[in-house]
Scaffold this active site. Structure first.
Site, PDB file in Angstrom:
ATOM      1  N   SER A 135     -24.642  44.558  80.980  1.00  0.00           N
ATOM      2  CA  SER A 135     -24.143  44.631  79.471  1.00  0.00           C
ATOM      3  C   SER A 135     -25.340  43.789  78.946  1.00  0.00           C
ATOM      4  O   SER A 135     -25.582  42.535  79.111  1.00  0.00           O
ATOM      5  CB  SER A 135     -22.941  44.209  79.341  1.00  0.00           C
ATOM      6  N   LYS A 168     -23.729  47.282  75.505  1.00  0.00           N
ATOM      7  CA  LYS A 168     -23.718  45.834  74.926  1.00  0.00           C
ATOM      8  C   LYS A 168     -22.257  45.356  74.597  1.00  0.00           C
ATOM      9  O   LYS A 168     -21.523  46.228  74.045  1.00  0.00           O
ATOM     10  CB  LYS A 168     -24.691  46.002  73.678  1.00  0.00           C
ATOM     11  N   ILE A 171     -28.738  35.314  72.732  1.00  0.00           N
ATOM     12  CA  ILE A 171     -28.753  36.347  71.637  1.00  0.00           C
ATOM     13  C   ILE A 171     -27.685  36.153  70.370  1.00  0.00           C
ATOM     14  O   ILE A 171     -27.778  36.426  69.622  1.00  0.00           O
ATOM     15  CB  ILE A 171     -28.367  37.735  72.633  1.00  0.00           C
ATOM     16  N   LEU A 214     -24.448  37.261  71.056  1.00  0.00           N
ATOM     17  CA  LEU A 214     -23.597  38.434  71.078  1.00  0.00           C
ATOM     18  C   LEU A 214     -23.845  39.257  70.018  1.00  0.00           C
ATOM     19  O   LEU A 214     -22.708  40.035  69.523  1.00  0.00           O
ATOM     20  CB  LEU A 214     -22.185  37.908  71.172  1.00  0.00           C
ATOM     21  N   ASN A 230     -18.400  47.153  77.417  1.00  0.00           N
ATOM     22  CA  ASN A 230     -17.991  45.768  77.369  1.00  0.00           C
ATOM     23  C   ASN A 230     -17.458  45.149  76.132  1.00  0.00           C
ATOM     24  O   ASN A 230     -17.937  45.576  75.020  1.00  0.00           O
ATOM     25  CB  ASN A 230     -19.597  45.156  77.835  1.00  0.00           C
ATOM     26  N   CYS A 263     -16.457  33.591  76.608  1.00  0.00           N
ATOM     27  CA  CYS A 263     -16.561  33.351  75.198  1.00  0.00           C
ATOM     28  C   CYS A 263     -15.726  32.257  74.762  1.00  0.00           C
ATOM     29  O   CYS A 263     -14.369  32.037  75.141  1.00  0.00           O
ATOM     30  CB  CYS A 263     -16.125  34.673  74.374  1.00  0.00           C
ATOM     31  N   THR A 272     -24.150  35.220  82.215  1.00  0.00           N
ATOM     32  CA  THR A 272     -25.320  34.366  82.179  1.00  0.00           C
ATOM     33  C   THR A 272     -25.075  32.854  82.642  1.00  0.00           C
ATOM     34  O   THR A 272     -24.310  32.293  82.228  1.00  0.00           O
ATOM     35  CB  THR A 272     -25.883  34.429  80.902  1.00  0.00           C
TER      36      THR A 272
HETATM   37  C1  LIG Z   1     -30.349  39.752  76.638  1.00  0.00           C
HETATM   38  C2  LIG Z   1     -29.073  39.697  77.320  1.00  0.00           C
HETATM   39  C3  LIG Z   1     -27.927  40.096  76.643  1.00  0.00           C
HETATM   40  C4  LIG Z   1     -26.645  40.061  77.175  1.00  0.00           C
HETATM   41  N1  LIG Z   1     -25.614  40.447  76.605  1.00  0.00           N
HETATM   42  C5  LIG Z   1     -24.159  40.478  77.350  1.00  0.00           C
HETATM   43  C6  LIG Z   1     -23.139  41.132  76.668  1.00  0.00           C
HETATM   44  O1  LIG Z   1     -23.162  41.352  75.529  1.00  0.00           O
HETATM   45  N2  LIG Z   1     -21.936  40.773  77.432  1.00  0.00           N
HETATM   46  C7  LIG Z   1     -21.832  40.317  78.871  1.00  0.00           C
HETATM   47  O2  LIG Z   1     -20.930  40.502  79.131  1.00  0.00           O
HETATM   48  N3  LIG Z   1     -23.007  39.983  79.393  1.00  0.00           N
HETATM   49  C8  LIG Z   1     -24.364  40.027  78.553  1.00  0.00           C
HETATM   50  N4  LIG Z   1     -25.171  39.614  79.284  1.00  0.00           N
HETATM   51  C9  LIG Z   1     -25.306  39.082  80.808  1.00  0.00           C
HETATM   52  C10 LIG Z   1     -25.787  40.303  81.582  1.00  0.00           C
HETATM   53  O3  LIG Z   1     -24.835  41.300  81.795  1.00  0.00           O
HETATM   54  C11 LIG Z   1     -25.698  39.625  83.178  1.00  0.00           C
HETATM   55  O4  LIG Z   1     -24.462  39.436  83.414  1.00  0.00           O
HETATM   56  C12 LIG Z   1     -26.544  38.407  83.127  1.00  0.00           C
HETATM   57  O5  LIG Z   1     -27.795  38.640  82.636  1.00  0.00           O
HETATM   58  C13 LIG Z   1     -26.511  38.057  84.951  1.00  0.00           C
HETATM   59  O6  LIG Z   1     -27.407  38.910  85.461  1.00  0.00           O
HETATM   60  P1  LIG Z   1     -28.847  38.631  86.156  1.00  0.00           P
HETATM   61  O7  LIG Z   1     -28.880  37.413  86.807  1.00  0.00           O
HETATM   62  O8  LIG Z   1     -29.048  39.926  86.809  1.00  0.00           O
HETATM   63  O9  LIG Z   1     -29.732  38.448  84.707  1.00  0.00           O
HETATM   64  C14 LIG Z   1     -26.675  39.559  78.812  1.00  0.00           C
HETATM   65  C15 LIG Z   1     -27.762  39.154  79.224  1.00  0.00           C
HETATM   66  C16 LIG Z   1     -28.950  39.230  78.709  1.00  0.00           C
HETATM   67  C17 LIG Z   1     -30.267  38.891  79.530  1.00  0.00           C
END
Ligand SMILES: Cc1cc2nc3c(=O)[nH]c(=O)nc-3n(C[C@H](O)[C@H](O)[C@H](O)COP(=O)(O)O)c2cc1C
EC number: 1.3.1.14
Length: 212
Positions: free
Chosen positions: A23, A47, A73, A75, A101, A132, A195
């Site tokens: 997401s 997203k 970002i 959200l 999501n 959140c 994250t």
């Molecule tokens: C630019 C960006 C935007 C994200 N937006 C969301 C979001 O809106 N909702 C969410 O649950 N996770 C969001 N995430 C988290 C990712 O879906 C993912 O869980 C996180 O990057 C960890 O995975 P990775 O270690 O492979 O990066 C976002 C991540 C990034 C990099």
């Protein structure tokens, strides 16, 4: 040679393969349709949506560091109504399950979003972002407290009969305890992980680069 069967099923959602978009890294799907065949992946995870549109943080909000990419970002998203009116019509034409999501700033917002999404046949399942802050309770992050997480999951569970995936926060001492709390409250599946917080020593505006 016959192609291997990579299909998987997640709480009743049938996927042709286990490749799903994280997401927030794939917009609402259409943005990436020029770059790959969306009908080759297992599912599109959108997203994160909120009740109202959100502009997110001012830019710059992504920075590359020697240790990886950091983002803040904030959200940003179009909001549930614009998603239904402007993004879902395209997704309806793609033969790939869409998992939406969502996130709330209060408990009630999670419930309202789940109710709205429950009415949409194009939505195969919900992924709930619990990383959140609860603005009604001093900003404590739902996903770092088992009771708060269980409350969110319980409310969303009562608001939808769709498959319910809870996305866990890594920012806890004991993720297993959080997972147990979410499953006991009605989660069908768990998504790991959201994250990890980081701190860019090389960036002057470091204060902005807290978790999204
Ligand atoms: C630019 C960006 C935007 C994200 N937006 C969301 C979001 O809106 N909702 C969410 O649950 N996770 C969001 N995430 C988290 C990712 O879906 C993912 O869980 C996180 O990057 C960890 O995975 P990775 O270690 O492979 O990066 C976002 C991540 C990034 C990099």
């Amino acid at each position: 040679m016959a192609k291997p069967d990579l299909s998987v099923e997640i709480s009743g959602i049938k996927l042709r393969n286990p490749v799903m978009t994280a997401s927030g890294t794939f917009g609402y799907g259409k943005e990436f349709s020029d770059y790959l065949d969306l009908e080759k992946i297992g599912a599109i995870i959108t997203k994160g949506l909120s009740l109202r549109p959100k502009a997110g943080n001012p830019t710059p909000r992504i920075v590359e560091t020697p240790g990886g990419m950091l983002n803040a970002i904030g959200l940003q998203n179009v909001g549930i109504d614009a998603f239904i009116g402007e993004k879902l019509p395209f997704l309806r034409t793609v033969d790939t399950p869409v998992i939406v999501n969502l996130y709330g700033n209060t408990l009630e917002e999670y419930g309202e979003l789940a109710e709205k999404l429950d009415r949409l046949p194009e939505v195969a399942g919900l992924e709930v972002n619990i990383s959140c802050p609860n603005v009604k309770q001093g900003g404590i992050v739902f996903g770092t407290d088992p009771n708060a997480a269980a409350e969110v999951v319980g409310l969303v569970r009562r608001s939808t009969s769709k498959p319910l995936i809870i996305k866990l926060s890594p920012n806890v001492t004991d993720v297993v305890r959080m997972a147990d709390a979410c499953v006991s409250a009605g989660a069908d599946a768990l998504s790991l992980i959201n994250t990890l917080p980081g701190w860019p020593l090389i960036c002057r505006s470091a204060a902005r680069f807290l978790p999204i």
